[in-house]
Design a protein around this motif. Structure first.
Motif, short mmCIF file in Angstrom:
data_model
loop_
_atom_site.label_atom_id
_atom_site.label_comp_id
_atom_site.label_asym_id
_atom_site.label_seq_id
_atom_site.Cartn_x
_atom_site.Cartn_y
_atom_site.Cartn_z
N LEU A 64 1.01 -4.75 -6.58
CA LEU A 64 2.01 -5.82 -6.53
C LEU A 64 3.13 -5.60 -7.54
O LEU A 64 3.79 -6.54 -7.95
N GLU A 65 3.36 -4.36 -7.93
CA GLU A 65 4.35 -4.06 -8.96
C GLU A 65 5.74 -4.58 -8.62
O GLU A 65 6.43 -5.12 -9.47
N ARG A 66 6.15 -4.42 -7.37
CA ARG A 66 7.50 -4.89 -6.99
C ARG A 66 7.60 -6.40 -7.10
O ARG A 66 8.65 -6.92 -7.44
N TYR A 67 6.52 -7.11 -6.81
CA TYR A 67 6.52 -8.57 -6.94
C TYR A 67 6.59 -8.97 -8.42
O TYR A 67 7.26 -9.93 -8.77
N GLU A 68 5.88 -8.25 -9.26
CA GLU A 68 5.85 -8.59 -10.69
C GLU A 68 7.21 -8.45 -11.35
O GLU A 68 7.52 -9.16 -12.30
N ARG A 69 8.04 -7.55 -10.87
CA ARG A 69 9.36 -7.32 -11.48
C ARG A 69 10.29 -8.51 -11.34
O ARG A 69 11.00 -8.84 -12.28
N CYS A 105 0.87 -1.18 0.00
CA CYS A 105 0.00 0.00 0.00
C CYS A 105 0.90 1.22 0.00
O CYS A 105 1.75 1.38 0.86
N ARG A 106 0.71 2.08 -0.98
CA ARG A 106 1.59 3.24 -1.11
C ARG A 106 1.18 4.41 -0.22
O ARG A 106 1.95 5.34 -0.05
N ALA A 107 -0.03 4.38 0.34
CA ALA A 107 -0.48 5.46 1.23
C ALA A 107 -0.71 4.91 2.63
O ALA A 107 -1.44 3.95 2.82
N GLU A 108 -0.07 5.55 3.60
CA GLU A 108 -0.24 5.12 4.98
C GLU A 108 -1.69 5.29 5.41
O GLU A 108 -2.34 6.28 5.07
N GLY A 109 -2.21 4.30 6.13
CA GLY A 109 -3.58 4.36 6.61
C GLY A 109 -4.63 4.04 5.57
O GLY A 109 -5.81 4.28 5.79
N ASP A 110 -4.24 3.49 4.43
CA ASP A 110 -5.17 3.16 3.34
C ASP A 110 -5.93 1.87 3.69
O ASP A 110 -5.61 0.79 3.23
N LEU A 111 -6.97 2.01 4.50
CA LEU A 111 -7.74 0.85 4.94
C LEU A 111 -8.61 0.27 3.83
O LEU A 111 -9.05 -0.87 3.92
N GLN A 112 -8.87 1.03 2.79
CA GLN A 112 -9.68 0.55 1.67
C GLN A 112 -8.80 -0.11 0.59
O GLN A 112 -9.31 -0.61 -0.40
N LEU A 113 -7.49 -0.07 0.79
CA LEU A 113 -6.51 -0.65 -0.14
C LEU A 113 -6.59 -0.03 -1.54
O LEU A 113 -6.29 -0.68 -2.55
#
Length: 104
Positions: free
Chosen positions: A67-72, A54-62
């Motif tokens: 998963l970009e880092r995983y895809e690389r 999650c790129r934003a802290e507190g993003d409870l709605q996701l």
């Protein structure tokens, strides 16, 4: 473990050496035949940097979940292992907190 660091090292190998490494661990006809591996969620001690899915802290709605880092690197490494094992490997994710969550 399928970590960002191990996946990036694996990606630097030539195709023949990648196949040898994967077969040695996951192909039961020529190697150890492992059927279980660990995949970290968010960064870990073996990541290149500190990051979160999650790129934003507190993003409870996701809303910023990705998963970009995983895809690389990590997912291609994991897919190679699944192919070598010659059968799908079940994947599960544990949810924290009360009420649990659905396994993926």
């Amino acid at each position: 473990s399928f970590t960002e660091s191990s996946a990036q090292l694996f990606a630097r190998l030539g195709p023949a050496n990648q196949e040898r490494v994967i077969d040695a661990y996951f192909d039961s006809s020529v190697g150890l035949g492992y059927r279980l591996g660990r995949l970290h969620i968010n960064s870990c001690d073996f990541s290149e940097g500190n990051w979160s899915c999650c790129r934003a802290e507190g993003d409870l709605q996701l809303a910023t979940f990705g998963l970009e880092r995983y895809e690389r690197a990590i997912f291609p490494f994991l897919r190679s292992a699944v192919r070598a094992a010659k059968r799908p490997q079940p994947q599960a994710a544990a949810a924290g907190g009360a009420g649990g969550g659905d396994a993926a």
